[in-house]
Each structure stands twice: as C-alpha cells, then as structure tokens.
Enzyme design. Structure first.
Site, PDB file in Angstrom:
ATOM      1  N   CYS A 118      16.235 -54.857  44.059  1.00  0.00           N
ATOM      2  CA  CYS A 118      15.658 -53.987  42.995  1.00  0.00           C
ATOM      3  C   CYS A 118      16.425 -53.986  41.745  1.00  0.00           C
ATOM      4  CB  CYS A 118      15.425 -52.509  43.379  1.00  0.00           C
ATOM      5  SG  CYS A 118      16.767 -51.915  43.972  1.00  0.00           S
TER       6      CYS A 118
ATOM      7  N   GLU B 161      11.849 -44.338  44.159  1.00  0.00           N
ATOM      8  CA  GLU B 161      12.886 -45.384  43.625  1.00  0.00           C
ATOM      9  C   GLU B 161      11.848 -46.852  43.569  1.00  0.00           C
ATOM     10  OE1 GLU B 161      16.884 -45.073  45.086  1.00  0.00           O
ATOM     11  OE2 GLU B 161      16.207 -43.801  46.700  1.00  0.00           O
TER      12      GLU B 161
END
Ligand code: NAD
Length: 469
Positions: free
Chosen positions: A275, A241
């Site tokens: 993010c 990720e």
C-alpha cells in the site's frame, strides 16, 4: 483438492453457502485450493459465536489476555516458514520476503499486545470525582487484503483482542490459505477469533451486522467507501486503511546511486504490491541523470521468478486482473509520451509476471501518476526545484505515506507539508511500534497505531461521583 472451511466458535465447519472459487498459484496458474465465496448465514453464525465468547474473554485480566496472545505470537514466529510458503502459493510473494515480514509482524503483534499492560483502561481524574473507564466495543470485524495476508491480519488483531473484543476475521478471497493456517495455530478460547471465508458476499453482510461494534477494514478505496457508507448508516465505528499513490521526492545534493537503490526497493519490493509502495518519483534535475541511470541498472537486478526459488527477487503479481491494470497503466503512459527505460514487457509463459519497470517523461495526465498501479513500476518525473517536487507530491487525492530524500535540513523540515499519514525522511518503512498515524484524503480514516489502536478498540465512559448526602 482441499475445500477450505470456516472457523466458528472453535469448530471448523463447511460454508453454508453454495458458491465456491478456485485459489490459483499466480506463478504456475495451478489451482491450489477451493474456497467458499461466502454467505450471510456463514457471517451470522460467526458473529453469534463471537458474541457468545466476548463476555468471558473480556472478564479475563489484561495480563491473562496478553499472556495468551503473546504465546500465539511465539507460535506464529516458529511457523513463519510454513506461513510464508502458503502466502507464496496463494499470492506469489517470495518465501524469503514473506518469512521476514511474518517474523516481524509476530514480534510487532507481541509488542502491540503488551501495550495493553500500560494502557489506561481505567483512570481517575485527581480531585474531580471523575473516573474514566474504557470498555471493549464487543465484536470487531477485521477485513484484510491479499498483499500481506498474515502481517495485515496480525496488525489489526492485536490491540482489538488485548482490549477484550472478540473478532470475526474475513481474509481476502485471493489469499485464504495462510489465514486458515494462522487460526489453526491459535490456542485461544473458542469464539475469540472466528474465520469467515469469501469475497464481498461474506464482507458485505459482516459489515452490515448490527452486532459488530467496529469494522477494521484494509483494502481498496472503492471497497472502503462501501464499508464506510454502511458503517456510517449503522452509526458504527470503522477504521479504513485504503490505497495510495505514494510520492517520493529526491532532492539535489543526495547520493544519486544510493538513493536510486532505495527507490528501486520502495517501488519494486513485493512486485510493487505494497500500500505504501513508491508510485511517483520526483527527482531534482541536478541529480536526475545519474539517478535514472542507476535506477534503470537496479531494475535489471530484480530477478523475476517463482517465489519458491531462492534466486527470485520479484514474484508474480497476484493474478491476471492485477497484471492487466499494470499493463493498462504503462500503455496509457506510453501513449501519452512516456519512455520505457527498463522492463515494460510481459514475459512469455505461465504465471502473472511483470518485470521491474522504469518510465521517464511522465506527468500527471497519466494514470500511472494519478491512480494506484500496484505493480513494479517506477515512473520518474524530473523537477526543477525541491519546492516543485513537494508541491506535485502533495497534489493527490491520496495521502497514505510519502518519502523525501534530502541532505538539506530546511527541506527535511519541509517534508511534513505533504499531507499523509506517514512521512519518511531519508528512509522508507522506518518507525517503531509507537508510531501513530491516520491516512489523509481518500487513503482512509481513523487514527491507529500504538495507543490510538487502543482508543479505537474501546469506548470511554466518564463516571462522575459526588459524595453521598
Ligand atoms: P479489496 O478492496 O478488493 O479487498 C479487500 C478486502 O475487502 C477483501 O477481503 C475483500 O473480500 C473485502 N471486500 C471487498 N468488497 C467488500 C465489501 N463491499 N464489503 C466488505 N468487504 C469487502 O482490496 P484488495 O485488492 O484485496 O487489496 C489491495 C488494496 O488494499 C490496495 O488498494 C492497497 O493499497 C490496499 N491496502 C491498504 C493498506 C493500508 O494499510 N492502507 C494495506 C494493504 C493494502
């Protein structure tokens, strides 16, 4: 000054390595802890402990594991204040924001763990004599970044543990204090979760240990690529990720002021160190003027300060290195013709602060529109149609998440054309625990969330049994 320790088989131990670094409070530049930088020996011992603990942990019933993990979640929720305070000291996040995210993550952990009760660890395919059994992979490595230390850890750990894996956790070298406290609060059998502190000197040997069946890595594209190369060579599973450059498309016909407030939050929250922060804004020319005006006004309300102060909305960036990246991206944009409409100036004094900043006149020749900035910057490009916005939003090597604000049903439907793991329409960060996603492009690989997290945490075996002769 406190020197932090590893947790190995239930015992807190000094690192066997000889390298240490300071953990610095980014608001004050004071040293708040001394942290081991990691060594292969630390990793070997932690993986040993995880290997030893795994059979007994997997032998518990699913309900027993869920019960123990849920109790830990309740303890974490009860200590959200204390954990948020540690996050604030190690990486600058305002305590109020940290508390909200930690409380939410503890509840998310509980919900994710409870899904184990519904998951088909064993299923018989009717009338075929086939049974599919899903067994844990054994030992999993969980490597997390510093931007949401506790939530990122809990997000990765839940399904791995509930499925019967044991774990070696390696937090970021920049935010180890909250990880230590998180594991002090844990009441699980020794060795079920082990902690190895350090930077890539701990991370790289952990990924390279052949006894690790799965690496769940959250971090930058650059480090993720190295992790993927290593797990690929070992033929081990990895979930990566990674970073993003998330776009937001603002269509004609939306309320420009309300949408600007939403975009300000998406771009500036946690000082842009999410993010899925909004890092590129494409606004339709019909609403561009009032939208930009409202965004500039909103930026002015994001008060900079120490995250311990209840008035603070924007804490500092995590460290000088991160602020230097932000300064470089803004300078590059300005040198190529962008205009600073708000912020854009490093404040004087101690701390790695940077103000909420709005840039206009940006395009894709600029770093701020192509590389992850990870700072409180909203670069706004005006587009002549929704279609142009969608096309430019899609033209990126990243594909973590994307957001579209529109009142037009056809445009709502078109939003899914943006290649990304998550697409939000008229909201940002929404979605329940049942959400499934896999990042596109350089933003990572491996589907996760909900049942995909259990699929990733287990390996299926098909058993085909014929009647005895
Ligand atoms: P980073 O890649 O520098 O570090 C992440 C973690 O990996 C740290 O624990 C670090 O010590 C470790 N690490 C570094 N090199 C390694 C190696 N060679 N082998 C094994 N481990 C290694 O990232 P960061 O600066 O800590 O975090 C910010 C990045 O994380 C941003 O790019 C952000 O977008 C990304 N991020 C992604 C998500 C997501 O869910 N996709 C969530 C949060 C943050």
């Amino acid at each position: 000054m406190k020197t932090l320790q590893n947790l190995v088989g239930g015992i807190w131990e000094d690192s066997r390595g000889d390298a240490f670094h300071d953990v610095v409070n980014p608001a004050t530049e004071e040293v708040v802890a001394r942290c081991p930088s990691g060594s292969p020996e630390d990793v070997r011992l932690a993986v040993d402990a995880a290997v030893r603990a795994q059979p007994a942990w997997a032998a518990l019933t699913v309900a027993e594991r869920v019960e123990r993990l849920s109790r830990w979640a309740d303890t974490i929720a009860a200590h959200a204040d204390e954990l948020a305070e540690l996050e604030c000291r190690e990486m600058g996040k305002p305590v109020a924001l940290g508390r909200a995210f930690i409380g939410g993550a503890a509840m998310g952990f509980k919900a994710a763990v409870a899904e184990a009760l519904e998951y088909a660890f064993e299923e018989t395919v009717d009338g075929t004599g086939t049974t599919i059994v899903r067994t844990p992979l054994g030992v999993a490595a969980v490597i997390v970044p510093w931007n949401f230390p506790v939530p990122m850890t809990l997000g990765a750990l839940g399904p791995l543990l509930a499925a019967g894996n044991t774990v070696v956790l390696k937090p970021s070298e920049r935010s180890p204090m909250s990880a230590v406290r998180l594991l002090e609060l844990m009441d699980l059998p020794p060795g079920v979760v082990n902690l190895v502190l350090g930077d890539s000197r701990a991370g790289a040997p952990l990924v390279a240990d052949e006894r690790v069946g799965l690496v769940h890595f959250t971090g930058s594209v650059e480090s993720g690529r190295k992790v993927g190369e290593r797990t690929g060579a070992l033929l081990r599973r990895s979930i990566l990720e990674l970073g993003g450059k998330d776009p937001v498309v603002v269509d004609a016909g939306v309320d420009p002021v309300a949408t600007a407030a939403a975009v300000a939050f998406g771009a500036f929250a946690n000082s842009g160190q999410i993010c899925t922060s909004m890092e590129r804004v494409y606004v339709h020319h019909d609403v561009a003027e009032p939208f930009i005006e409202a965004l500039v006004e909103a930026a002015g309300t994001y008060a900079l300060g120490d995250g311990h102060d209840a008035r603070t909305v924007l804490g500092p960036l995590v460290d000088r290195r991160q602020r230097d990246i932000v300064v470089r991206h803004v300078a590059d944009a300005v040198s190529r013709g962008a205009t600073v409409r708000a912020g854009g100036v490093v404040p004087e004094g101690k701390g790695f602060f940077y103000p909420a900043t709005v840039l206009t006149g940006v395009d894709e020749s600029m770093l701020v529109m192509t590389e992850e900035t990870f700072g409180p910057i909203a670069p706004v490009a005006v587009v002549s149609s929704f279609e142009e916005g969608l096309e430019r939003a899609s033209a990126s090597r990243f594909g973590l998440a994307a957001t579209v604000y529109t009142a037009d049903p056809a445009h709502m439907a078109a939003a899914r054309r943006i290649p990304a793991g998550v697409v939000w329409v008229n909201q940002w960060q929404g979605g329940g625990p049942e959400r499934l996603y896999e990042p596109a492009g350089d933003s990572g690989m491996g589907a996760t969330g909900s049942r995909a997290a259990y699929d990733a945490a287990t390996r299926p075996t098909s058993i085909h049994t014929a009647p005895a002769a």
